[in-house]
Design a protein around this motif. Structure first.
Motif, short mmCIF file in Angstrom:
data_model
loop_
_atom_site.label_atom_id
_atom_site.label_comp_id
_atom_site.label_asym_id
_atom_site.label_seq_id
_atom_site.Cartn_x
_atom_site.Cartn_y
_atom_site.Cartn_z
N UNK B 5 0.83 -1.20 0.00
CA UNK B 5 0.00 0.00 0.00
C UNK B 5 0.87 1.26 0.00
N UNK B 6 1.99 1.20 0.72
CA UNK B 6 2.90 2.35 0.73
C UNK B 6 3.40 2.60 -0.69
N UNK B 7 3.77 1.52 -1.40
CA UNK B 7 4.30 1.67 -2.76
C UNK B 7 3.24 2.23 -3.69
N UNK B 8 2.03 1.65 -3.65
CA UNK B 8 1.00 2.14 -4.58
C UNK B 8 0.60 3.57 -4.25
N UNK B 9 0.53 3.88 -2.94
CA UNK B 9 0.19 5.26 -2.57
C UNK B 9 1.26 6.22 -3.08
N UNK B 10 2.53 5.84 -2.88
CA UNK B 10 3.63 6.71 -3.33
C UNK B 10 3.52 6.95 -4.83
N UNK B 11 3.24 5.88 -5.58
CA UNK B 11 3.18 6.04 -7.03
C UNK B 11 1.97 6.85 -7.48
N UNK B 12 0.84 6.67 -6.78
CA UNK B 12 -0.30 7.48 -7.20
C UNK B 12 -0.09 8.94 -6.79
N UNK B 13 0.67 9.17 -5.72
CA UNK B 13 1.02 10.55 -5.36
C UNK B 13 1.84 11.22 -6.45
N UNK B 14 2.75 10.43 -7.07
CA UNK B 14 3.57 10.98 -8.15
C UNK B 14 2.71 11.43 -9.32
N UNK B 15 1.61 10.72 -9.53
CA UNK B 15 0.74 11.02 -10.67
C UNK B 15 -0.13 12.26 -10.42
N UNK B 16 -0.11 12.77 -9.19
CA UNK B 16 -0.96 13.93 -8.89
C UNK B 16 -0.48 15.18 -9.63
N UNK B 17 0.86 15.32 -9.71
CA UNK B 17 1.39 16.46 -10.45
C UNK B 17 2.21 15.93 -11.61
N UNK B 343 -2.11 11.77 12.34
CA UNK B 343 -3.15 11.77 13.37
C UNK B 343 -3.88 10.43 13.37
N UNK B 344 -4.05 9.87 12.18
CA UNK B 344 -4.75 8.60 12.08
C UNK B 344 -3.84 7.42 12.42
N UNK B 345 -2.62 7.71 12.85
CA UNK B 345 -1.78 6.64 13.37
C UNK B 345 -0.72 6.12 12.43
N UNK B 346 -0.47 6.82 11.30
CA UNK B 346 0.61 6.36 10.43
C UNK B 346 1.94 6.79 11.04
N UNK B 347 2.85 5.83 11.17
CA UNK B 347 4.13 6.09 11.84
C UNK B 347 5.08 6.88 10.97
N UNK B 348 6.07 7.45 11.67
CA UNK B 348 7.14 8.23 11.01
C UNK B 348 7.82 7.43 9.91
N UNK B 349 8.15 6.18 10.26
CA UNK B 349 8.92 5.34 9.33
C UNK B 349 8.19 5.16 8.02
N UNK B 350 6.86 4.97 8.11
CA UNK B 350 6.08 4.72 6.89
C UNK B 350 6.01 5.99 6.04
N UNK B 351 5.93 7.14 6.70
CA UNK B 351 5.91 8.40 5.94
C UNK B 351 7.24 8.59 5.23
N UNK B 352 8.32 8.32 5.97
CA UNK B 352 9.66 8.41 5.36
C UNK B 352 9.73 7.47 4.16
N UNK B 353 9.26 6.25 4.36
CA UNK B 353 9.31 5.24 3.31
C UNK B 353 8.50 5.69 2.09
N UNK B 354 7.33 6.28 2.36
CA UNK B 354 6.46 6.69 1.26
C UNK B 354 7.16 7.72 0.36
N UNK B 355 7.79 8.72 0.97
CA UNK B 355 8.47 9.73 0.17
C UNK B 355 9.74 9.16 -0.47
N UNK B 356 10.40 8.25 0.26
CA UNK B 356 11.59 7.62 -0.32
C UNK B 356 11.21 6.83 -1.56
N UNK B 357 10.08 6.13 -1.48
CA UNK B 357 9.65 5.34 -2.63
C UNK B 357 9.31 6.25 -3.80
#
Lengths: 238, 440
Positions: B5-17, B343-357
């Motif tokens: 989910x982190x990978x797919x979210x990261x990739x769909x974020x890239x498609x936003x702009x 706020x919804x409980x996503x950890x620091x590590x996952x956020x870091x991972x999402x942008x790294x991906x």
């Protein structure tokens, strides 16, 4: 049983001469299924209190217990899990991903908790049914009206079956008719699903519908008013 | 959040702009493509040279020249000489030192491992012609120094070689023709020329009169970089040409040579070769194998490739700054969203991972498209090159890739992108959810 309890909560910002005390010693016990309004003027510290109770921020002094666990003793990962599974959030400004579909906005907390794709879709649809927006599941979030947006946000807060929903001025951005519908929705969840409601507001009509009103002034609880017994909703309190 | 989910979210974020993402990928693409294409050309050229070297053999054969000869050549080319006039030193600069005399040849022969030594005499011819034509053509004959050299003989339409290499010790004068000469000299084909007689015009140095000598065509050569436009002749023809050139002149002229070649015992291996080179050095000579000579060409070429690779690297560096910029903008734009997810409980590590991906994906797509474009360039450029400027060099594939290099490059670019992404990813992961939600 207390869902959330706080003892001697203090919160200060800044250091030394520029130090500002937002909260100056607060004790609260919030029982399961209760609906509590935190009211006060802007700058009274009501939002800070909600952030502390929701474990979004750490107190300078004092302790917070959630479900009998002391928050300061939990690891960050456990706090995140707690927020994800026990709490739901509704904000005045909605905070939705405008370009995503309604469904994927509602799914977000389930995605964060790592639930499988099929199950999260089913549960999100269920939550949308509760707020009567299941027919809008595929619509883009930005195409909804203000009231619809807030209902989606409630569905999102609801989707993880939380014990507590924190609502920060949930009707602040809505006209009075729409706002009333949102209030009805929140209180019906409180009544039917025994979800504890903690509402931050400066709207006295909304506050009056709650079981309890905590009046905050200058970082302290000035009044703790309970609703007259006769109108206490069934199942609201033991 | 599950990793998928982190990978797919990261990739769909890239498609936003899309525009911004596209431009960032384009920058990475330019850097990757430059590096891949130059490394492809390097592989292509090296493969060709190696193949040429293999076909030429040349094992156990070494070229010898006096050190004074090299020094002179270098100072004439501007290396080491400087602007100052060089003082005459009989040990370094005399004509005698630049030549290889008979005693030295004998000494070289005595170096352990050397099996034979042959002086490279100054063989010159004015022209080549045949009885089939009146036309005369320029030619530069060279005596084949060793039968250990195996030059590339052209193949006819039947797939069989057109003739053979000249045989050194054959008493009949023999010559190998360069491509194109057979038809020019009036023969029907390369195959037809083999075994026929050609005539070479040689000048008698003392009188400047041209006399002719006959030779048998042994075979026709393929064009190659190693051949360098030389027509190879055997010893019998060499002697005949020298007889004409130095007629009526003292023997010492004929014996004056500047180069020699030696055959050495390959059983001694690389160590033996080094010993022979050391022995030559003690006598004041430099020994170079064919590999050494080609190595010089290669290292010069490698230097050019290195420059291009550095350009590619600089482009990649600029592109990684582009990644940093893109992601910082994304973090800024998505501040509230990050706050909400935290706020919804996503950890620091996952956020870091999402942008790294997101960063790694940019790197992946940039380099993958670079690889695809480079492959396309190979498919398009190679046939064109083979038909035009490389038409004289059969078997030369200008661009050649090997899969491991390509895969490694993609991985490397992804790593660079990840490193570039750590800064913005760190900023995103450290955002305070309350501050982030308040952000307008």
């Amino acid at each position: 049983m207390n869902v959330i309890a706080a003892r001697g909560l203090k919160k200060s910002y800044g250091k030394k001469s520029s130090r500002f005390d937002a909260l100056r010693g607060i004790d609260i016990d919030i029982k399961e299924g209760e609906s509590v309004a935190i009211i006060g003027k802007s700058g009274s510290g009501k939002s800070t209190l909600m952030h502390l109770l929701a474990l979004l921020d750490k107190p300078t002094e004092g302790k917070i217990g959630v479900n009998g666990k002391i928050a300061s003793k939990l690891k960050e990962r456990q706090v995140n899990k707690l927020r994800n599974q026990e709490f739901g959030f509704v904000f005045q400004q909605f905070f939705m991903n405008a370009n995503d579909s309604v469904l994927s906005n509602v799914i977000l907390p389930l995605k964060i908790s790592g639930i499988s794709k099929r199950e999260r879709k089913n549960r999100a649809m269920e939550a949308l049914k509760t707020v009567e927006l299941d027919d809008k599941a595929k619509a883009k979030a930005r195409d909804l009206s203000g009231g619809q947006k807030q209902r989606v946000c409630i569905a999102r807060a609801l989707v993880n079956n939380p014990k507590v929903i924190f609502a920060d001025e949930p009707t602040g951005n809505l006209d009075s008719t729409t706002g009333e519908k949102i209030e009805d929705l929140l209180f019906s969840l409180n009544l039917n699903n025994r979800i504890t409601l903690i509402i931050v507001t400066h709207d006295s009509d909304l506050a009056a519908r709650c079981d309890r009103q905590l009046h905050i002034k200058d970082g302290k609880i000035k009044k703790d008013l309970a609703k007259p017994k006769a109108s206490v909703k069934k199942g609201g309190r033991k | 959040m599950k990793i998928w989910d982190v990978i797919t979210t990261a990739n769909s974020n890239l498609m936003r702009n899309k525009g911004r993402t596209f431009l960032t990928i384009l920058a990475i693409f330019i850097g990757s493509f430059t590096i891949i294409a130059t490394s492809g050309i390097r592989t292509g050229v090296n493969n060709y040279i190696d193949a040429q070297l293999d076909s030429a053999g040349g094992e156990g054969y070494i070229e010898i020249m006096p050190e004074a000869m090299r020094d002179m050549a270098q100072s004439q080319m501007g290396f080491g000489g400087g602007d100052e006039p060089q003082e005459y030193d009989p040990k370094k600069n005399s004509a005698e030192m630049r030549a290889i005399n008979k005693t030295d040849l004998a000494k070289i022969r005595k170096i352990k491992g050397v099996q034979s030594v042959k002086p490279a005499r100054n063989v010159k011819a004015e022209y080549i012609t045949s009885s089939e034509t009146d036309k005369k053509f320029v030619i530069s004959p060279q005596a084949l120094p060793s039968d250990r050299i195996n030059l590339d003989i052209a193949k006819g339409k039947d797939g069989k070689p057109d003739g053979r290499l000249v045989s050194i010790n054959d008493p009949t004068p023999e010559i190998d023709l360069l491509p194109g000469y057979a038809k020019a000299l009036g023969f029907k084909s390369d195959e037809d020329a083999v075994g026929k007689t050609v005539k070479l015009g040689v000048v008698e140095s003392a009188t400047m009169q041209v006399r002719t000598v006959e030779a048998r065509v042994a075979g026709v050569l393929n064009k190659s970089v190693i051949n360098m436009g030389r027509s190879w002749i055997n010893t019998a023809l060499e002697d005949k040409i020298l007889d004409i050139t130095y007629a009526k002149m003292p023997q010492s002229y004929r014996d004056q040579v500047y180069f020699a070649t030696a055959e050495w015992d390959t059983k001694l291996g690389d160590k033996g070769l080094e010993d022979i080179k050391d022995g030559l050095k003690k006598l004041g000579y430099i020994g170079m194998t064919m590999e050494d000579e080609v190595g010089m060409v290669k290292s010069f070429f490698d230097a050019i490739i290195l420059v291009f690779t550095i350009f590619g690297g600089i482009a990649l560096l600029a592109a990684s700054i582009g990644i940093i910029n893109t992601l910082f903008m994304a973090v800024q734009e998505r501040t509230r969203e990050i706050g909400l997810m935290k706020a919804m409980g996503l950890g620091k590590g996952k956020i870091f991972l999402m942008f790294s991906i997101e960063a790694i994906s940019l790197g992946f797509w940039g380099s993958a498209i670079g690889v695809a474009a480079a492959y396309l360039a190979e498919v398009i450029v190679n046939p064109i090159a083979a038909d035009t400027f490389l038409s004289g060099l059969p078997g030369f594939e200008l661009i050649k890739y090997d899969i491991t290099t390509l895969a490694l490059l993609i991985l490397l670019v992804m790593l660079i992108a990840f490193l570039a992404g750590t800064l913005p990813a760190r900023r995103a992961s450290k955002k305070d959810p309350i501050e982030a939600l308040r952000y307008e």
